[in-house]
Design a protein around this motif. Structure first.
Motif, PDB file in Angstrom:
ATOM      1  N   ILE A 176       0.822  -1.202   0.000  1.00  0.00           N
ATOM      2  CA  ILE A 176       0.000   0.000   0.000  1.00  0.00           C
ATOM      3  C   ILE A 176       0.859   1.257   0.000  1.00  0.00           C
ATOM      4  CG2 ILE A 176      -1.648   1.344   1.377  1.00  0.00           C
ATOM      5  CD1 ILE A 176      -2.686  -1.400   2.433  1.00  0.00           C
ATOM      6  N   CYS A 177       0.495   2.193  -0.870  1.00  0.00           N
ATOM      7  CA  CYS A 177       1.103   3.521  -0.875  1.00  0.00           C
ATOM      8  C   CYS A 177       0.003   4.517  -1.213  1.00  0.00           C
ATOM      9  CB  CYS A 177       2.234   3.606  -1.888  1.00  0.00           C
ATOM     10  SG  CYS A 177       2.991   5.246  -2.019  1.00  0.00           S
ATOM     11  N   PHE A 200       0.888  -3.878 -10.617  1.00  0.00           N
ATOM     12  CA  PHE A 200      -0.480  -3.719 -10.133  1.00  0.00           C
ATOM     13  C   PHE A 200      -0.391  -3.072  -8.757  1.00  0.00           C
ATOM     14  CE2 PHE A 200      -0.597  -6.833 -13.384  1.00  0.00           C
ATOM     15  CZ  PHE A 200      -1.816  -6.667 -14.020  1.00  0.00           C
ATOM     16  N   VAL A 201      -1.007  -1.922  -8.635  1.00  0.00           N
ATOM     17  CA  VAL A 201      -0.847  -1.087  -7.446  1.00  0.00           C
ATOM     18  C   VAL A 201      -1.762  -1.574  -6.330  1.00  0.00           C
ATOM     19  CG1 VAL A 201      -1.030   1.242  -6.511  1.00  0.00           C
ATOM     20  CG2 VAL A 201      -0.193   0.890  -8.845  1.00  0.00           C
ATOM     21  N   GLY A 202      -1.178  -1.904  -5.192  1.00  0.00           N
ATOM     22  CA  GLY A 202      -1.950  -2.319  -4.039  1.00  0.00           C
ATOM     23  C   GLY A 202      -2.527  -1.132  -3.296  1.00  0.00           C
ATOM     24  N   MET A 203      -3.813  -1.216  -2.983  1.00  0.00           N
ATOM     25  CA  MET A 203      -4.479  -0.146  -2.236  1.00  0.00           C
ATOM     26  C   MET A 203      -5.668  -0.717  -1.476  1.00  0.00           C
ATOM     27  SD  MET A 203      -6.618   1.876  -5.218  1.00  0.00           S
ATOM     28  CE  MET A 203      -7.860   2.470  -4.033  1.00  0.00           C
ATOM     29  N   LEU A 234      -0.133   3.346   6.293  1.00  0.00           N
ATOM     30  CA  LEU A 234      -1.471   2.851   6.616  1.00  0.00           C
ATOM     31  C   LEU A 234      -1.906   3.324   7.993  1.00  0.00           C
ATOM     32  CD1 LEU A 234      -3.738   0.876   5.607  1.00  0.00           C
ATOM     33  CD2 LEU A 234      -2.613  -0.863   6.979  1.00  0.00           C
ATOM     34  N   ILE A 235      -0.963   3.459   8.909  1.00  0.00           N
ATOM     35  CA  ILE A 235      -1.294   3.746  10.297  1.00  0.00           C
ATOM     36  C   ILE A 235      -2.059   5.057  10.412  1.00  0.00           C
ATOM     37  CG2 ILE A 235      -0.357   4.128  12.598  1.00  0.00           C
ATOM     38  CD1 ILE A 235       2.049   2.389  11.760  1.00  0.00           C
TER      39      ILE A 235
END
Length: 295
Positions: A176-177, A200-203, A234-235
């Motif tokens: 995640i970014c 493939f961008v993780g989100m 993410l925090i």
């Protein structure tokens, strides 16, 4: 004035096209919990590709079992294969054979979060090498990417590992970014360095903070802490009120992609098993991008 208008119009078309491509190439990540199979079948169309994670508490067998059941329902499923939970080459051969028998054509190879390896594999590269040694039937082999780095691994080590792993892989699924420009720059950077795999961008999808807390409790305190260590942004993004909107992030990615020569081709959605909500959101996005593309 006309030249300026045409330039602006061209930029808008490129952004719309990039966003549409992202939305049309979307996969979901699910966790092997008690109701996962039921929720997937009830809410997710079979054309949406899936990955199934491995939790430290349940181990890899729960992931393989769920993968087999979902394949039986007609889904394209990529199970996570965590190196640190596989014991030796024979264990790798057994897992590969089982997945081949049920027709799995894609896997996602990770190092895994277990603090102590179960056997001889300590990282994803070692597992990839073992898979090549035993021979595998997988047309797609995914590996992880870190647009914002890792909380406990130096950047140079990450870059070297990605270059090594990429020779055995066919695609990259990122962690995640929330910074779309940083993701685009990272993807362009690895391509410049010779890693020319589709990204493939993780989100996260439209998951609530309350659901994230429940999921974190369900996968175990230790694994949750290590997950958050890797996903530093993410925090604060999730625990500030109103701080995260998945649609806004998709639009920012659509705007960022045309700015550089990268290989971003789709989205990988961390659903945290919020499947009904995620699928409703995806359908809304699809409707929106189709309307925008027709203008």
């Amino acid at each position: 004035m006309m030249l300026y208008f045409n330039k602006e119009a061209g930029g808008l078309r490129r952004r719309r096209s990039a966003m549409a491509d992202l939305v049309r190439n979307m996969s979901y990540e699910v966790m092997p919990f008690k109701k996962t199979e039921q929720d997937v079948v009830e809410h997710v169309p079979t054309e949406v590709p899936l990955t199934v994670t491995v939790t430290e508490a349940k181990g890899i067998d729960a992931t393989l079992d769920l993968t087999e059941r979902l394949v039986g329902h007609g889904y394209r499923v990529s199970p996570h294969l965590p190196a640190r939970q596989l014991v030796d080459v024979q264990h790798v051969a057994d897992v590969v054979a089982r997945l081949g028998e049920i027709g799995v054509g894609s896997v996602f190879v990770v190092g895994g979060d277990a603090p102590t390896p179960a056997g001889e594999f300590v990282d994803a590269y070692g597992l990839l090498a073992a898979m090549n040694e035993v021979g595998h039937p997988f047309e797609q082999v995914g590996i992880g990417g870190y647009p914002e780095g890792h909380g406990s691994i130096p950047q140079g080590v990450i870059d070297k590992a990605l270059a090594e792993k990429s020779t055995h892989a066919t695609r990259i699924l990122t962690q995640i970014c929330f910074d779309a420009d940083a993701t685009g720059a990272w993807a362009a950077g690895i391509r410049t360095r010779g890693v020319d795999l589709p990204v493939f961008v993780g989100m996260p999808g439209p998951v609530s903070r309350q659901k994230l807390i429940r999921i974190s409790a369900g996968i175990g305190l230790g694994q949750s802490a290590r997950f958050l260590q890797k996903q530093q942004s993410l925090i604060w993004k999730f625990f500030l009120p109103g701080a995260y909107n998945p649609t806004s992030l998709v639009r920012r990615l659509g705007a960022a992609i045309p700015k550089s020569e990268n290989n971003i081709q789709g989205l990988h959605i961390f659903t945290f098993n919020e499947l009904r909500k995620t699928e409703e959101w995806r359908q809304q996005l699809l409707t929106a991008v189709e309307k925008e593309s027709s203008r």
